[in-house]
Design an enzyme around this catalytic site. Sequence first.
Site, PDB file in Angstrom:
ATOM      1  N   THR A 270       0.827  -1.205   0.000  1.00  0.00           N
ATOM      2  CA  THR A 270       0.000   0.000   0.000  1.00  0.00           C
ATOM      3  C   THR A 270       0.866   1.263   0.000  1.00  0.00           C
ATOM      4  O   THR A 270       0.603   2.200  -0.745  1.00  0.00           O
ATOM      5  CB  THR A 270      -0.892   0.011   1.245  1.00  0.00           C
ATOM      6  OG1 THR A 270      -0.096  -0.412   2.358  1.00  0.00           O
ATOM      7  CG2 THR A 270      -2.064  -0.915   1.087  1.00  0.00           C
ATOM      8  N   PHE A 399      -7.572   5.243   4.683  1.00  0.00           N
ATOM      9  CA  PHE A 399      -7.089   4.313   5.705  1.00  0.00           C
ATOM     10  C   PHE A 399      -8.240   3.601   6.420  1.00  0.00           C
ATOM     11  O   PHE A 399      -8.056   3.059   7.509  1.00  0.00           O
ATOM     12  CB  PHE A 399      -6.196   5.053   6.706  1.00  0.00           C
ATOM     13  CG  PHE A 399      -4.893   5.517   6.090  1.00  0.00           C
ATOM     14  CD1 PHE A 399      -3.829   4.638   5.932  1.00  0.00           C
ATOM     15  CD2 PHE A 399      -4.739   6.824   5.637  1.00  0.00           C
ATOM     16  CE1 PHE A 399      -2.631   5.051   5.353  1.00  0.00           C
ATOM     17  CE2 PHE A 399      -3.551   7.243   5.050  1.00  0.00           C
ATOM     18  CZ  PHE A 399      -2.493   6.355   4.907  1.00  0.00           C
ATOM     19  N   CYS A 406      -6.805   1.600   9.605  1.00  0.00           N
ATOM     20  CA  CYS A 406      -5.408   1.197   9.501  1.00  0.00           C
ATOM     21  C   CYS A 406      -4.619   1.547  10.763  1.00  0.00           C
ATOM     22  O   CYS A 406      -4.551   2.712  11.152  1.00  0.00           O
ATOM     23  CB  CYS A 406      -4.784   1.897   8.300  1.00  0.00           C
ATOM     24  SG  CYS A 406      -3.076   1.451   8.039  1.00  0.00           S
TER      25      CYS A 406
HETATM   26 MN1  MNH Z   1      -3.100  -0.423   6.503  1.00  0.00          MN
HETATM   27  C1  MNH Z   1      -5.972  -1.797   7.821  1.00  0.00           C
HETATM   28  C2  MNH Z   1      -4.974   1.167   4.119  1.00  0.00           C
HETATM   29  C3  MNH Z   1      -0.279   1.112   5.379  1.00  0.00           C
HETATM   30  C4  MNH Z   1      -1.222  -2.308   8.660  1.00  0.00           C
HETATM   31  N1  MNH Z   1      -5.099  -0.348   6.043  1.00  0.00           N
HETATM   32  C5  MNH Z   1      -6.134  -0.951   6.733  1.00  0.00           C
HETATM   33  C6  MNH Z   1      -7.385  -0.584   6.134  1.00  0.00           C
HETATM   34  C7  MNH Z   1      -7.087   0.243   5.076  1.00  0.00           C
HETATM   35  C8  MNH Z   1      -5.657   0.398   5.032  1.00  0.00           C
HETATM   36  C9  MNH Z   1      -8.092   0.879   4.113  1.00  0.00           C
HETATM   37  C10 MNH Z   1      -8.775  -1.044   6.567  1.00  0.00           C
HETATM   38  C11 MNH Z   1      -9.216  -2.257   5.785  1.00  0.00           C
HETATM   39  C12 MNH Z   1     -10.620  -2.746   6.103  1.00  0.00           C
HETATM   40  O1  MNH Z   1     -11.396  -2.062   6.760  1.00  0.00           O
HETATM   41  O2  MNH Z   1     -10.926  -3.868   5.674  1.00  0.00           O
HETATM   42  N2  MNH Z   1      -2.684   0.845   4.986  1.00  0.00           N
HETATM   43  C13 MNH Z   1      -3.599   1.404   4.144  1.00  0.00           C
HETATM   44  C14 MNH Z   1      -2.912   2.312   3.239  1.00  0.00           C
HETATM   45  C15 MNH Z   1      -1.580   2.313   3.606  1.00  0.00           C
HETATM   46  C16 MNH Z   1      -1.460   1.383   4.725  1.00  0.00           C
HETATM   47  C17 MNH Z   1      -3.573   3.105   2.107  1.00  0.00           C
HETATM   48  C18 MNH Z   1      -0.411   3.066   3.062  1.00  0.00           C
HETATM   49  C19 MNH Z   1      -0.480   4.147   2.325  1.00  0.00           C
HETATM   50  N3  MNH Z   1      -1.110  -0.589   6.929  1.00  0.00           N
HETATM   51  C20 MNH Z   1      -0.112   0.204   6.417  1.00  0.00           C
HETATM   52  C21 MNH Z   1       1.118  -0.066   7.091  1.00  0.00           C
HETATM   53  C22 MNH Z   1       0.871  -1.054   8.022  1.00  0.00           C
HETATM   54  C23 MNH Z   1      -0.544  -1.373   7.920  1.00  0.00           C
HETATM   55  C24 MNH Z   1       2.445   0.624   6.801  1.00  0.00           C
HETATM   56  C25 MNH Z   1       1.769  -1.688   9.024  1.00  0.00           C
HETATM   57  C26 MNH Z   1       2.926  -1.225   9.403  1.00  0.00           C
HETATM   58  N4  MNH Z   1      -3.522  -1.836   7.948  1.00  0.00           N
HETATM   59  C27 MNH Z   1      -2.589  -2.489   8.711  1.00  0.00           C
HETATM   60  C28 MNH Z   1      -3.266  -3.383   9.625  1.00  0.00           C
HETATM   61  C29 MNH Z   1      -4.641  -3.216   9.398  1.00  0.00           C
HETATM   62  C30 MNH Z   1      -4.772  -2.227   8.337  1.00  0.00           C
HETATM   63  C31 MNH Z   1      -2.587  -4.298  10.620  1.00  0.00           C
HETATM   64  C32 MNH Z   1      -5.788  -3.922  10.123  1.00  0.00           C
HETATM   65  C33 MNH Z   1      -6.135  -3.117  11.358  1.00  0.00           C
HETATM   66  C34 MNH Z   1      -7.254  -3.736  12.188  1.00  0.00           C
HETATM   67  O3  MNH Z   1      -8.245  -4.204  11.626  1.00  0.00           O
HETATM   68  O4  MNH Z   1      -7.116  -3.724  13.404  1.00  0.00           O
END
Ligand code: MNH
Length: 457
Positions: A270, A399, A406
């Site tokens: 992402t 996010f 996120c």
């Molecule tokens: Mn990320 C959940 C987008 C970077 C770890 N992330 C989500 C969701 C989105 C998202 C949208 C929710 C999905 C859903 O509701 O089904 N994340 C991003 C984007 C970036 C991103 C657009 C970068 C730009 N994410 C990151 C990074 C990490 C990470 C960097 C870790 C270091 N994300 C997660 C985790 C979740 C999540 C873990 C789940 C959180 C939860 O449900 O508790």
Amino acid sequence: MDTTGIPHPPHRLPLLGDVVGLDPRAPVQSSLRLVRDLGPISVRRVLGTEIITVGGAGLAAELNDETRFGKHVGLSLRPLRRIVGDALFTAEDGEPNWRLAHDILQPAFTRDAMRGYHAIMVEVARELLDRWDAVADHGGQVDVTGDMTRLTLETIGRTGFGYRFGSFDRDRPHPFVTSMTRALRYANLSVAPPVRRVLAGSARRHRADIEAMNRLVDDVIRARRGGPAPETSDLLDLMLRTAHPETGRHLDVVNIRRQVITFMVAGHETTSGALSFALYHLTRDPDALARTQAEVDALWGRADDPVPAFTDIPKLRYTRAVLDEALRLWPTAPGYLRAARADTVLGGRYRMSKGDWALVMLPLLHRDPEVWPDPDRFEPERFAPGQAKKRPAHAYKPFGTGQRACIGRQFALHEAVLALGLVLHRYRLVPDDGYQLKIAESLTLKPQGFRLAPRRR
Ligand code: MNH
């Protein structure tokens, strides 16, 4: 869910449903074309599954209401769940390991916790610059998305688990990445119709890929358990040693393995996509590029090798706006699902029973014509200070939302602003005139075949 009165695309076929115009290799982009003109809500029937798609800010605000809706683990999350089970990203709302892991890991993702990762993020960004310097010296081009993926993979590996993939020292991806990419592809295609299932490869290789991932992660965990604790605590350290503040429970070892794989998957593609899209837009918008470079120059001067301080990053407000705007147009995690906690009525008209779900389609929401003037235009000024307050609260959700939003948001933004700032400070970036944006889809979106020629400024 009662879908009478919800518009659907033209050309609905018996049995197959709304598949005319749907491209299985590009489900997000082709869906966007199919539903964009249908208004704030639409429905598609695809091989027996009804997908309610929401792109209007008003309806999205309702779906984001945590009292009425929660996360739904469906569509492309189902295959991922088969690999990582009830780890953070794929846990069902209310599964006990979600709360446990969330509460243990949350302190590692606060704004302040980024201080502990900053030095490593700078170190990895410098490795990217070294690589681009060598290319610049030879007058060559770089594969932007490939190199951004090296950056983000290396960053999460080192900051999270003290593991070095050596991404900048190899021409081919690390075997873990090969297995991970192939396993995700397999899992995704294995829920598709038989024709596509054939493309997914053999079940035996899939099992081998999962075993390879598990083995590497288990080795890392074992090494950490046997060795001394790291100087500054990281994600792995937290998971191994912290008990839940209220219940005293620990994560079990299989769950820790699943969390590590989840962080590798969720934590790098992402962010690398966001950086790549930002560079794509900037190299087509001379004014925005000039403003970004003026901002980094004002902060770091024209010193050859600036040493960015932790406190420099929030000062790069325009650079941050460029990333925000890149994530508006092409949110690299392109949607999320919300399920009704009880029977309810959406938008005052559409009856939903408990458990019924809808997709918040982010590229659509982020182009809602009621909210975003000239929605397809790249315009970082939309994120200038004070602008967000003028928009409805739920019009921009790259996010995700609520308690399942996120956890890595601060991490991603700190890493991305830092890397983008350093790249723009150092290089003039010459695009290929003929390049037309092509977007590759897996779980995430990212530019494909996007090359730039970096030249020292
Ligand atoms: Mn990320 C959940 C987008 C970077 C770890 N992330 C989500 C969701 C989105 C998202 C949208 C929710 C999905 C859903 O509701 O089904 N994340 C991003 C984007 C970036 C991103 C657009 C970068 C730009 N994410 C990151 C990074 C990490 C990470 C960097 C870790 C270091 N994300 C997660 C985790 C979740 C999540 C873990 C789940 C959180 C939860 O449900 O508790």
